[in-house]
Design a protein around this motif. Structure first.
Motif, short mmCIF file in Angstrom:
data_model
loop_
_atom_site.label_atom_id
_atom_site.label_comp_id
_atom_site.label_asym_id
_atom_site.label_seq_id
_atom_site.Cartn_x
_atom_site.Cartn_y
_atom_site.Cartn_z
N THR A 167 0.95 -1.21 0.11
CA THR A 167 -0.01 -0.06 0.03
C THR A 167 0.74 1.14 0.17
OG1 THR A 167 -0.14 -0.04 2.20
CG2 THR A 167 -1.84 -1.26 1.17
N HIS A 168 0.04 2.34 -0.44
CA HIS A 168 0.91 3.53 -0.48
C HIS A 168 0.12 4.81 -0.08
CE1 HIS A 168 4.10 1.93 -3.10
NE2 HIS A 168 3.13 1.29 -3.90
N GLN A 169 0.70 5.74 0.35
CA GLN A 169 -0.06 6.85 0.98
C GLN A 169 0.18 7.87 -0.13
OE1 GLN A 169 -2.09 6.87 3.88
NE2 GLN A 169 -2.78 8.88 3.40
N ILE A 170 -0.80 8.50 -0.61
CA ILE A 170 -0.58 9.66 -1.68
C ILE A 170 -1.30 10.82 -1.17
CG2 ILE A 170 -0.26 8.23 -3.57
CD1 ILE A 170 -3.19 8.91 -4.58
N SER A 171 -1.00 11.92 -1.54
CA SER A 171 -1.71 13.17 -1.19
C SER A 171 -1.94 14.07 -2.33
CB SER A 171 -0.56 13.95 -0.09
OG SER A 171 -1.32 15.11 0.25
N CYS A 172 -3.16 14.61 -2.92
CA CYS A 172 -3.28 15.22 -3.99
C CYS A 172 -4.44 16.15 -3.46
CB CYS A 172 -3.56 14.19 -5.08
SG CYS A 172 -5.01 13.16 -4.78
N PHE A 173 -4.93 16.86 -4.47
CA PHE A 173 -5.98 17.75 -4.38
C PHE A 173 -6.81 17.23 -5.52
CE2 PHE A 173 -2.80 20.23 -2.85
CZ PHE A 173 -3.53 21.07 -1.60
N VAL A 174 -8.22 16.93 -5.10
CA VAL A 174 -9.37 16.58 -5.76
C VAL A 174 -10.50 17.49 -5.87
CG1 VAL A 174 -10.90 14.60 -6.35
CG2 VAL A 174 -8.71 14.09 -5.61
N ASN A 175 -10.69 17.99 -6.83
CA ASN A 175 -11.59 19.15 -6.97
C ASN A 175 -11.27 20.09 -5.92
OD1 ASN A 175 -12.98 17.95 -9.04
ND2 ASN A 175 -14.13 16.60 -7.43
N GLY A 176 -10.12 20.47 -5.72
CA GLY A 176 -9.54 21.83 -4.95
C GLY A 176 -9.58 21.39 -3.36
N VAL A 177 -9.86 20.43 -3.03
CA VAL A 177 -9.72 19.71 -1.55
C VAL A 177 -8.54 18.72 -1.44
CG1 VAL A 177 -10.94 18.37 0.22
CG2 VAL A 177 -12.08 20.25 -1.43
N LYS A 178 -7.51 19.12 -0.74
CA LYS A 178 -6.55 18.10 -0.27
C LYS A 178 -7.19 16.66 0.41
CE LYS A 178 -2.07 17.29 1.87
NZ LYS A 178 -1.35 17.32 2.89
N ALA A 179 -6.69 15.53 -0.45
CA ALA A 179 -7.14 14.31 -0.39
C ALA A 179 -5.69 13.42 0.10
CB ALA A 179 -7.80 13.61 -1.27
N ASP A 180 -5.78 12.59 1.33
CA ASP A 180 -4.60 12.02 1.79
C ASP A 180 -5.35 10.51 1.62
OD1 ASP A 180 -2.67 13.84 2.25
OD2 ASP A 180 -3.69 14.44 4.08
N ILE A 181 -4.78 9.55 0.89
CA ILE A 181 -5.70 8.39 0.29
C ILE A 181 -4.33 7.20 0.47
CG2 ILE A 181 -7.06 7.18 -1.28
CD1 ILE A 181 -7.28 9.89 -2.67
N GLU A 182 -4.97 6.25 1.38
CA GLU A 182 -4.14 4.97 1.25
C GLU A 182 -4.60 3.99 0.04
OE1 GLU A 182 -2.67 1.36 3.99
OE2 GLU A 182 -3.27 3.26 4.90
#
Length: 159
Positions: A3-18
């Motif tokens: 698994t990996h933890q990614i951090s991105c912006f989705v529709n202008g909102v920060k998303a931290d997703i495993e």
């Protein structure tokens, strides 16, 4: 599976997703984030139903690994409207009747937005060329082209 933890912006909102290494972006957007405008259809990067904008560029989410999205800015159709107002591209698609069943509509809108950012006043031929990877089985393309032209006139590039 790793698994990996990614951090991105989705529709202008920060998303931290495993996520798992093999997760496709379409699955993360739909299943983990509930963004159902991203449609699964061909799974081969042919139809455009799964199109999202990544850092402003149209990308087929059905063939993109989610781990590649760390640090990316992702836009789906859910992120088009703001403050209860439709985006000019959304309004133009409604005004020109550029939708029927709606399955391809979100991908068409996002591809059109990317086009308008690159070319704020595209010719009919430029629109046809840019949307060649988006397939519609219901409307034909005349109303879609007219919608993109209307959005161009009404500032549909978002700037």
């Amino acid at each position: 599976m790793a698994t990996h933890q990614i951090s991105c912006f989705v529709n202008g909102v920060k998303a931290d997703i495993e996520i798992e290494s093999s997760h496709l972006l379409i699955d993360v957007l739909r299943d983990k984030l509930g963004l159902i405008s991203v449609k699964r259809s061909c799974d081969m990067q042919v139809c455009g139903a799964c199109t999202v904008l990544i850092d402003g560029k149209p990308v087929s989410s059905c063939t993109t690994l989610a781990v590649e999205m760390d640090g990316a800015d992702i836009l789906t159709a859910e992120g088009l409207s703001a403050g209860g107002n439709l985006h000019p591209i959304q309004q133009a698609f409604i005004d020109k009747g550029a939708l029927q069943c709606g399955f391809c509509t979100y991908g068409m809108m996002l591809s059109s937005l990317a086009l308008l950012k690159e070319s704020p006043n595209p010719s009919e031929q430029e629109i046809q060329h840019y949307l060649h990877g988006n397939i519609c089985r219901c409307t034909g393309y005349t109303s879609i082209i007219k919608a993109v032209q209307q959005a161009a006139v009404s500032g549909g590039n978002g700037e």
